[in-house]
Design a protein around this motif. Structure first.
Motif, short mmCIF file in Angstrom:
data_model
loop_
_atom_site.label_atom_id
_atom_site.label_comp_id
_atom_site.label_asym_id
_atom_site.label_seq_id
_atom_site.Cartn_x
_atom_site.Cartn_y
_atom_site.Cartn_z
N ASP A 31 0.81 -1.22 0.00
CA ASP A 31 0.00 0.00 0.00
C ASP A 31 0.84 1.27 0.00
OD1 ASP A 31 1.07 -0.17 2.51
OD2 ASP A 31 -0.81 0.11 3.59
N ALA A 32 2.11 1.17 -0.38
CA ALA A 32 2.99 2.33 -0.37
C ALA A 32 2.69 3.26 -1.55
CB ALA A 32 4.45 1.88 -0.43
N THR A 33 3.26 4.46 -1.50
CA THR A 33 3.21 5.40 -2.61
C THR A 33 4.47 5.23 -3.44
OG1 THR A 33 1.91 6.99 -1.33
CG2 THR A 33 3.07 7.82 -3.26
N PHE A 34 4.31 4.86 -4.72
CA PHE A 34 5.43 4.57 -5.61
C PHE A 34 5.64 5.75 -6.54
CE2 PHE A 34 3.39 0.62 -4.39
CZ PHE A 34 4.46 -0.16 -3.96
N ALA A 35 6.87 6.26 -6.60
CA ALA A 35 7.15 7.46 -7.40
C ALA A 35 8.35 7.25 -8.31
CB ALA A 35 7.40 8.66 -6.48
#
Length: 366
Positions: A309-313
């Motif tokens: 559920d992380a934010t991937f950038a």
């Protein structure tokens, strides 16, 4: 007039910080359940001086009883949002492990046995261990061991599980169709995923997790330590960018999939993957036989696959004249992974001569 003939530009790739080899069985994703050393559906009941390293949780039940102060080295979650999500992720992992195709059928009693990576069942539909079971990863730290039971798992008093050849407790899974009962003074490595309950006798040492979907986890002066997680990166071992002719802008091609896997279970998981390159060269020493790093551009693009559920950038497209960010992750909980297929663009200097050029691109993660 000088004519630049077709030149093959190729890449030799290198990985760093735990590049992983392909494995016969895909990893088992526990999601946020990976943070827990003990998780139950109905209750967690302890007798004696048990120590739990890792989170402890219960849901939909609300009973956690018998733990001396300070004996849970982690957070206790009683029917809260974290416990609910962990049980949901655990249910997915349980179904995944239970559905894996068996690679071998072995005797019910695993004592005095050495096994290599695989998915194991028994004719009886149960497993027991009355002696020592050795799990040999044969040099592969990512090797997966799965034991599937229709009903029970029973271990005898003083029985043991030994890990060798690089085997890791985090990669061992005991899928139990009903309940597990562990004998006093025994040791066990791996994650018990039980549909009903788990009962541990006195003075048991578990390097792993005890996760029960519906029932109770019962402990008695036991030591349970959640396995340490890892942060790793895998890359292609080679790639071919193709060829270019005189007057062309250069070459541009996908590098192949790069994957970062994070199983450190931190409450605020974050990582940054960086990329760097050597110059392209034919092996000669003159400037015309070299393509400087400033002529090499890296574009990460978007992810082709993610878990967690992380934010991937993605990083910003730009020159590899110096190391730059390829991808980063922030504010995740539990395990996560990201895969991307970057594009490498090489511009041809006016002075470059015909030849086959190679370079090494290195990804790292921290």
């Amino acid at each position: 007039m000088t004519v630049l003939l077709a030149s093959l530009l190729s890449l030799l790739l290198a990985g760093w910080s735990g590049a992983s080899a392909a494995q016969p069985q895909p990893a088992v994703a526990l999601g946020t359940a990976a943070r827990f050393a003990v998780l139950a559906g109905d209750s967690v009941v302890n007798t004696g001086d048990s120590t739990v390293t890792g989170d402890l949780g219960v849901t939909p039940g609300v009973t956690v009883a018998g733990f001396p102060p300070g004996n849970v080295i982690g957070t206790v979650h009683v029917d809260d949002a974290a416990a609910v999500q962990a049980q949901s992720d655990f249910a997915i992992a349980y179904d995944d492990v239970a559905s894996r195709t068996p690679t071998d059928t072995v005797p019910t009693d695993l004592g005095a046995t050495t096994l290599t990576p695989g998915v194991y069942t028994s004719v009886s539909g149960t497993f027991s261990n009355t002696g020592n079971l050795t799990l040999d990863a044969q040099g592969d730290p990512d090797a997966i061991f799965i034991f599937q039971t229709v009903s029970t798992l029973l271990t005898a008093a003083a029985s043991t599980v030994t890990l060798t050849g690089g085997a890791q407790a985090r990669n061992v899974f005991w899928q139990v169709g009903t309940s597990a009962t562990l004998g006093a003074d025994s040791t066990l490595a791996g994650n018990i995923l039980a549909l009903a309950s788990i009962t541990a006798g006195a003075n048991i040492v578990i390097n792993g997790r005890v996760l029960a979907r519906d029932g109770t986890v019962t402990l008695d002066a036991d030591t349970i330590t959640r396995p340490a997680g890892t942060l790793s990166i895998s890359v292609p071992q080679n790639a071919d960018l193709g060829s270019a002719r005189a007057g062309s802008a250069g070459v541009s091609a996908p590098l192949g999939e790069v994957t970062v896997t994070d199983t450190r279970y931190g409450p605020d998981t974050a990582w940054i993957a960086t990329v760097s390159s050597t110059t392209f060269t034919t092996g000669g020493a003159t400037a015309s036989e070299t393509i400087a790093k400033s002529f090499i551009s890296y574009s990460p693009g978007e992810t082709t696959d993610t878990t967690g559920d992380a934010t991937f950038a993605p990083g910003i497209t730009g020159s590899l004249s110096s190391a730059r960010t390829a991808f980063s992750v922030s504010d995740g909980t539990g395990e996560n992974s990201a895969t991307w297929n970057p594009t490498i663009t090489v511009t041809l200097p006016a002075s470059v001569v015909v030849g086959e050029y190679t370079a090494t691109i290195t990804h790292s993660v921290a």
